[in-house]
Design an enzyme around this catalytic site. Structure first.
Site, short mmCIF file in Angstrom:
data_model
loop_
_atom_site.label_atom_id
_atom_site.label_comp_id
_atom_site.label_asym_id
_atom_site.label_seq_id
_atom_site.Cartn_x
_atom_site.Cartn_y
_atom_site.Cartn_z
N THR A 1 52.58 -23.28 35.92
CA THR A 1 51.31 -22.56 35.47
C THR A 1 51.53 -21.65 36.24
O THR A 1 52.86 -20.66 35.57
CB THR A 1 50.26 -22.90 36.43
N LYS A 18 56.25 -30.48 37.96
CA LYS A 18 55.76 -28.97 38.35
C LYS A 18 54.65 -28.68 39.50
O LYS A 18 54.10 -29.40 40.35
CB LYS A 18 54.33 -27.71 36.36
N SER A 49 41.59 -14.84 35.83
CA SER A 49 41.36 -14.23 34.72
C SER A 49 42.73 -13.67 33.61
O SER A 49 43.86 -14.32 34.26
CB SER A 49 40.87 -12.35 35.33
N ASN A 90 46.49 -16.42 43.48
CA ASN A 90 44.91 -16.71 43.66
C ASN A 90 43.82 -16.51 43.56
O ASN A 90 42.56 -16.51 43.12
CB ASN A 90 45.16 -17.64 44.57
N THR A 118 48.70 -30.56 44.15
CA THR A 118 48.47 -29.85 42.10
C THR A 118 49.79 -30.13 41.38
O THR A 118 50.45 -29.06 41.90
CB THR A 118 47.70 -28.55 42.06
N GLU A 126 52.81 -20.88 45.94
CA GLU A 126 52.87 -19.21 45.31
C GLU A 126 53.20 -18.89 46.21
O GLU A 126 52.44 -18.82 47.43
CB GLU A 126 50.62 -19.64 44.69
#
Length: 407
Positions: free
Chosen positions: A153, A179, A407, A402, A190, A276
């Site tokens: 992702t 992942k 969107s 995040n 996650t 991230e």
């Protein structure tokens, strides 16, 4: 043990494929398949979050049933979490589609999903994707690598590894792909991890090896303190190495467990380092603890501290934040006995001794903390136990990713 090139297709009898199903992403692959030529023993560990995605509930059912597994279908983009009976029904629809396309039992199809919570899967695209995957699957390294890319992702790179071991004169291979980048916190994250092996091993031994090792690998990483609804680790063993069957009591169990640990630790560290917005892997080792649990608690508390993570991002040897994080961890220790060191490929430096700062070079500390992999070692001088946790620095990039993820 020998590290070899590859991932899930490295083990004998396993194939993989990827495809672009346009579930969320329009310009990349977003579905993957792992397939075994013969049915497999399967083991799994799953999120501790009370809110569990439909695919987690489905896979728990498969693992608990004792069914032989033969395929894994994974999608990225939509998590199929908080989707009720409709979402769980889509798991069955996916398994049925795989069973038809592959000529296998639907009860042995495992499912993984990752992405946005609360959206229903476009099941028509999923089913079409399953058919495409079945037609494209093969056992090449390239297909395994592309499958690892398809499950990403916000990950910035694919994560895969494979190792070979000898079991009673037979070569056994274990391969894995994973992942994970955000919503990562101890007690699973996650993250999706899929591991394949051609070892002949009992289901009991397979599950024990995985469950025991998760506590020292995936459960010791954190990016942002959020425990996901979807995290799963699935381990498939098809027995095609034709080794003497590994049992919990056999001499070869330890060899297998050590190789599995190599796979899991590598993937866990890759996930932590790919947090991230991260620019550095942050490793924390606590030594000299009275118990293993104390060492784990202290290491986790440091690696989860947002103030410490921002200090690492700024290459700032702000050791007070580390001692503070240890102090609120709940573990008992004497802060006036703590020694603290920072190290990286740029060198090693002691920052505090017996709870107070030593006369160290801020310039050297900054150089050490400016590397892509940074380590802190805290010695609490209580005993002989130790533990390691992994995380990353916290940058503006985490917010950028995040703040508009849906969107």
């Amino acid at each position: 043990m020998k590290i070899i090139e590859g991932g899930v297709t490295a083990a004998k009898g396993f194939e993989a494929a990827s495809t672009a199903a346009k579930i969320k992403y329009q310009d990349r692959t977003d579905m993957a398949m792992i397939f075994s030529q013969v049915p497999c023993e399967c083991a799994g560990t799953f999120t501790t979050n009370v809110v569990k995605a439909a695919c987690v509930k489905w896979d728990q059912q498969v693992v608990k049933s004792g069914a032989k597994a033969q395929a894994v279908i994974v999608n990225s983009g939509i998590a199929n979490a908080c989707t009720g009976a409709e979402g769980f029904g889509y798991c069955k629809d996916t398994a049925d589609a795989a069973a038809e396309a592959l000529g296998i039992n639907a009860d042995g199809v495992l499912i993984g999903s990752t992405g946005v919570i609360g959206k229903q899967l476009p099941i028509d695209r999923i089913v079409a994707g399953v058919k495409a995957l079945a037609e494209k699957k093969n056992d090449t390294l390239a297909n395994g690598t592309e499958a690892a890319k398809a499950i990403m992702t916000t990950d910035t790179c694919e994560k895969q590894i494979a190792v070979e071991i000898e079991v009673a004169g037979k070569t056994v291979t274990i391969g894995g792909m994973a992942k994970g980048s955000g919503m990562i916190h101890p007690n699973m994250c996650t993250m999706l991890s899929f591991i394949t092996t051609d070892a002949a091993i009992t289901k009991e031994a397979l599950q024990k090896a995985l469950s025991d090792d998760v506590n020292d690998t995936y459960n010791m990483i954190s990016v942002d303190g959020d425990t996901s609804t979807n995290d799963s680790v699935v381990l498939l063993a098809n027995g095609m190495a034709e080794n003497e069957v590994i049992t919990v009591d056999s001499e070869s169990y330890k060899t297998f467990a050590e190789a599995l640990h190599e796979i899991n630790e590598y993937l866990a560290k890759k996930i932590a380092g790919d947090g991230e917005g991260a620019t550095a892997l942050f490793e924390v080792t606590v030594v000299g603890a009275d118990t293993k649990e104390t060492a784990k608690t202290l290491a986790k508390s440091i690696v989860c501290s947002n103030l410490t993570k921002t200090a690492i991002a700024g290459h700032d040897a702000n050791w007070g934040r580390i001692l503070c994080a240890m102090g609120y961890s709940g573990a008992q220790f004497d802060p006036e006995k703590v020694d603290l060191f920072f190290e990286s490929k740029a060198g090693k430096i002691q920052i505090i001794e017996n709870g107070t700062a030593v006369d160290y070079s801020e310039e050297k500390a900054t150089e050490i903390l400016s590397q892509e992999e940074v380590k802190a070692v805290a010695d609490v001088k209580m005993g002989s136990e130790s533990a390691t946790a992994w995380g990353c620095d916290l940058t503006h990039g985490y917010i950028d990713i995040n703040a508009d993820y849906r969107s």
